[in-house]
Design an enzyme around this catalytic site. Structure first.
Site, mmCIF file in Angstrom:
data_model
loop_
_atom_site.group_PDB
_atom_site.id
_atom_site.type_symbol
_atom_site.label_atom_id
_atom_site.label_comp_id
_atom_site.label_asym_id
_atom_site.label_seq_id
_atom_site.Cartn_x
_atom_site.Cartn_y
_atom_site.Cartn_z
ATOM 1 N N GLU A 115 30.403 17.808 -3.396
ATOM 2 C CA GLU A 115 30.220 16.722 -4.356
ATOM 3 C C GLU A 115 30.496 17.258 -5.767
ATOM 4 O O GLU A 115 29.606 17.329 -6.610
ATOM 5 C CB GLU A 115 28.814 16.131 -4.257
ATOM 6 N N GLU B 106 16.938 12.587 -1.892
ATOM 7 C CA GLU B 106 17.505 13.664 -2.710
ATOM 8 C C GLU B 106 16.943 13.629 -4.128
ATOM 9 O O GLU B 106 17.106 12.631 -4.830
ATOM 10 C CB GLU B 106 19.026 13.510 -2.780
#
Length: 255
Positions: free
Chosen positions: A238, A141
């Site tokens: 998130e 990521e």
């Protein structure tokens, strides 16, 4: 509508971590993610998931010493042995917990350092092989430098290049909408171009990283685009709730 996974590191902070599983299920979630499970035995986490009727979406490899600012070991050539042990630990947990994906953090290192670049590429290949042998996927990521200064993997194009060059069937991209917007914007075009490589998505509003729909980006349009593109994975929530977690879940009705 995408399938959402509550991020138990950021959400349901009103509860102790073990109690967040039940709270997420009571709020309507069917899956969860979090940064790290390693403060608890894997069997304990598996039990909490089972009790709440939840699926595990993803968690991270051990990052080194988080409290001291370490954010992964993969790009640190002098930590290779420790990194490989962290891969084993994550896979051992993943086998018990039943996660389909592991996220491998890169670490704090200059992306222009040749030694770091070699170490990271080798680490990605090693972890993808090891996880793949257990039927677990690996994602990497890109993370923006404002939230995580000095992070090695701070560019989406570099992540795509690594994934494409290694061409490992088990290696994919974790596309965080928040990080993409902070770094470069152009979220919809990037999703369209990178969708074949994406196996996990995360969302939060920009700039405060609160509930979707509370920032500068049209998060609901982005989520509709995921549907149009045929995305089948989870969308990890998130984000940091602006107030009490359940009170802030009204955004889900806007999709």
């Amino acid at each position: 509508m995408p399938r959402f996974a509550a991020n138990l590191t950021m959400m349901f902070g009103e509860y102790a971590f073990p109690d967040r599983f039940g709270a997420a299920a009571a709020a309507g979630f069917t899956a969860v993610e979090y940064l790290f499970p390693y403060d608890f035995p894997a069997e304990f986490i598996a039990e909490k998931l089972s009790e709440a009727g939840l699926k595990q979406a993803l968690f991270n490899l051990p990052p080194g010493d988080w409290a001291k600012g370490e954010r992964g070991l993969a790009a640190l050539p002098e930590r290779e042995d420790e990194f490989r042990q962290s891969v084993k630990k994550a896979i051992d947990y993943g086998r018990v917990i039943g996660t389909p994906l592991l996220h491998m953090m890169a670490g704090i290192a200059s992306p222009d350092d040749p030694a770091a670049r070699i170490a990271y590429r080798d680490a990605v290949a090693f972890a993808a092989d090891a996880a793949g042998a257990e039927g677990i996927g690996l994602v990497i990521e890109p993370i923006n430098g404002r939230d995580m200064p000095g992070y090695f993997l701070n560019d989406f194009d570099r992540a795509v290049e690594i994934i494409s060059d290694l061409d490992h069937p088990n290696l994919k991209l974790q596309f965080d909408i928040y990080h993409r917007q902070v770094m470069r914007g152009d979220v919809l075009t990037a999703l369209q171009e990178m969708m074949p490589l994406i196996s996990h998505v995360q969302i939060a509003s920009v700039p405060r990283r609160n509930e979707p729909g509370t920032g500068e980006l049209d998060d609901f349009r982005v989520l509709r685009e995921l549907d149009r593109l045929g995305y089948q994975g989870y969308v990890g929530c998130e984000y940091r709730p602006g107030g009490e977690t359940v009170a802030g879940l009204g955004w889900l009705k806007g999709i």
